[in-house]
Design an enzyme around this catalytic site. Sequence first.
Site, short mmCIF file in Angstrom:
data_model
loop_
_atom_site.label_atom_id
_atom_site.label_comp_id
_atom_site.label_asym_id
_atom_site.label_seq_id
_atom_site.Cartn_x
_atom_site.Cartn_y
_atom_site.Cartn_z
N LYS A 116 99.24 38.14 11.77
CA LYS A 116 99.23 38.92 9.94
C LYS A 116 99.41 40.06 9.85
CE LYS A 116 99.78 34.54 10.01
NZ LYS A 116 101.25 34.12 10.56
N GLY A 164 98.46 30.64 6.21
CA GLY A 164 99.18 28.98 5.37
C GLY A 164 98.07 29.11 5.05
N GLU A 200 92.56 42.40 1.61
CA GLU A 200 93.93 42.23 0.86
C GLU A 200 93.77 42.33 -0.81
OE1 GLU A 200 96.88 39.55 1.14
OE2 GLU A 200 97.78 40.59 2.89
N LYS A 201 94.03 43.49 -1.64
CA LYS A 201 94.10 43.18 -2.73
C LYS A 201 93.83 41.57 -3.31
CE LYS A 201 95.02 44.90 -7.22
NZ LYS A 201 93.33 44.73 -7.91
N PHE A 202 93.46 40.55 -3.85
CA PHE A 202 93.15 39.87 -4.72
C PHE A 202 94.48 39.81 -5.78
CE2 PHE A 202 92.13 35.68 -7.71
CZ PHE A 202 92.51 35.30 -6.64
N ILE A 203 96.31 38.68 -5.95
CA ILE A 203 96.32 38.60 -6.73
C ILE A 203 96.76 37.78 -7.29
CG2 ILE A 203 99.08 38.69 -6.66
CD1 ILE A 203 98.80 41.22 -5.43
N ASN A 290 107.20 32.60 8.62
CA ASN A 290 106.59 31.33 8.81
C ASN A 290 107.85 31.86 10.87
OD1 ASN A 290 105.26 30.44 8.06
ND2 ASN A 290 106.01 30.86 6.15
N ARG A 292 110.21 29.42 11.99
CA ARG A 292 110.14 28.26 12.30
C ARG A 292 111.04 27.71 11.67
NH1 ARG A 292 104.88 27.41 10.24
NH2 ARG A 292 105.14 26.49 8.18
N ARG A 338 108.01 16.50 -1.74
CA ARG A 338 107.39 15.66 -0.48
C ARG A 338 107.12 14.49 -0.90
NH1 ARG A 338 105.35 20.51 3.16
NH2 ARG A 338 106.54 21.88 2.67
C1 MV4 Z 1 97.86 35.46 -0.94
C2 MV4 Z 1 96.98 35.25 -2.83
C3 MV4 Z 1 96.39 36.45 -3.46
N1 MV4 Z 1 96.36 37.32 -3.13
N2 MV4 Z 1 97.24 37.09 -0.54
C4 MV4 Z 1 97.63 31.59 0.81
C5 MV4 Z 1 98.42 30.41 1.57
C6 MV4 Z 1 98.54 32.22 2.26
N3 MV4 Z 1 99.43 32.10 2.84
C7 MV4 Z 1 99.05 33.48 1.55
N4 MV4 Z 1 98.15 33.04 0.60
C8 MV4 Z 1 97.76 33.91 -0.24
N5 MV4 Z 1 97.46 34.73 0.46
C9 MV4 Z 1 96.29 37.81 -1.84
N6 MV4 Z 1 96.58 39.57 -1.58
C10 MV4 Z 1 97.01 33.90 -2.85
C11 MV4 Z 1 97.37 33.22 -1.82
C12 MV4 Z 1 97.47 31.80 -2.39
C13 MV4 Z 1 98.38 30.89 -2.39
C14 MV4 Z 1 99.84 31.58 -1.72
C15 MV4 Z 1 100.43 31.05 -1.84
C16 MV4 Z 1 101.18 29.65 -2.06
C17 MV4 Z 1 99.78 28.89 -2.63
C18 MV4 Z 1 98.67 29.77 -2.37
C19 MV4 Z 1 97.73 29.03 -3.58
C20 MV4 Z 1 96.12 29.91 -3.51
C21 MV4 Z 1 96.44 31.11 -2.65
#
Ligand code: MV4
Length: 455
Positions: A116, A164, A200-203, A290, A292, A338
């Site tokens: 990643k 994921g 990463e910063k938490f969004i 992804n 695929r 689904r």
């Molecule tokens: C994040 C996030 C918040 N901030 N990254 C979860 C799956 C992975 N593909 C990335 N994910 C997340 N990354 C940052 N910087 C929150 C999630 C996340 C999320 C993202 C997409 C779909 C569902 C999710 C459920 C929980 C957290």
Amino acid sequence: MFPRILVANRGEIALRVIRACKELGVEAVAVYSQADRDAMYLKVADRAICIGKGPSTDSYLNIPRIIAAAEVADVQAIHPGYGFLSENPGFAEVCGASGFEFIGPPHEAIRKMGLKTEAKEIAAEAKVPCVPGSEGVVTSDTQALRLARQIGFPVLIKAAAGGGGKGMRICRDEAHLAEALQMARNEAEAAFKNASVYIEKFIDRPRHVEVQILADKSGHIVHCWDRDCTLQRRHQKLIEESPAPTLPLQVRQRLGESAVRLARVAGYVNAGTCEFLVDADHNFYFIEVNARIQVEHPVTEMVTGIDLVKQQIRIAAGEPLPFNQDEIVLRGHSIQCRINSEDPDHDFRPSPGRITALRIPGGPGVRWDSHIQVGYVVPPYYDSLLGKLIVHAPTRDEALATMRRALDELAIEGVQTTIPLHKRILRHPDFLTNHVDTTWVERVLLPPRSGPPSP
Ligand code: MV4
């Protein structure tokens, strides 16, 4: 075009790929484990080869057995579907070395996208907005602390080899950073045999929007617009739709263009998806690729009229994309539910067993992608997807009405399913008005008791 293809997967996606083969005049050779010996997709295929016992490590994940089946059947190409070996660069490489075309990206691109941190570097090079954070992996606690202070808490620690949602850890203040890093490294090492992590910063409460791309071997790359996959439970998607509702066209255009730029810099070929987080202000941030075909590809097919699996096969056979970007025009709205064999009353535990009755919905705008039939026994070894119910209508409101109607028609007996959960969601005002985010299912629909919510 290839005379014959091996379908290295099972269930609904094996059936989906076989259907594409038939329409292309390509012979389809299926493989199966002993647990799938009575599966319907084997009867639709031109030939079926047993590759081992039920557990996937003995069958669908066993590279030598799959290559042996390809040799026995004398195929020219291998379609990996999704899951299993689909994003295993070693498998893609072995396919090529054994003289079979891998129907997917070059192994080098799969390998890069699997890390990643590399994918983010490529995104940055392509001027695609990324979540603020470390450039590459974090190598020390002091570096991590410096970064975390810079970007501000809370931060998310992610496994470089993850994706994921696996191996993610939130850290809310600097007192816990060293401890969180260590736990994330341990989890990453255990899950991916790679302890590298990045920050990463938490969004907060993002939406998940992804862009479908197609790239042929001569460097023609297009996007097939966006899908909103925000509704998930513990990183398992529940509902997907296209186009992303309530996202301004201008933002969706910039998303599509970003995905194409990224694919170009990555040297990407075949079908793929760029995942983004979208915040409340419609800022978007690339998170991962992804490499695929995805479970949710049908919603894109419904609104674009493009058969993505047939395009995958044509691209692998060296054919050029038959359309330009400006010819990919969206028509209407599509939604997919689904349907899993899980028990919503018992924390969504898998509910394997025999299907004793089945009523399949139909009528205008309804598509049912599924391998199940009456008498089919859902094996305990694999993911619990029974089928995908997909609708297409001129507007989102009409698609919602079609989905409610189709869910009412759909009846599956013998196993517990997620149908009742979908019926609730399709009537919830938050979903109808698109006031949802990635935490909504667990926060609003299934309020805790069943464990801590995901970040
Ligand atoms: C994040 C996030 C918040 N901030 N990254 C979860 C799956 C992975 N593909 C990335 N994910 C997340 N990354 C940052 N910087 C929150 C999630 C996340 C999320 C993202 C997409 C779909 C569902 C999710 C459920 C929980 C957290």
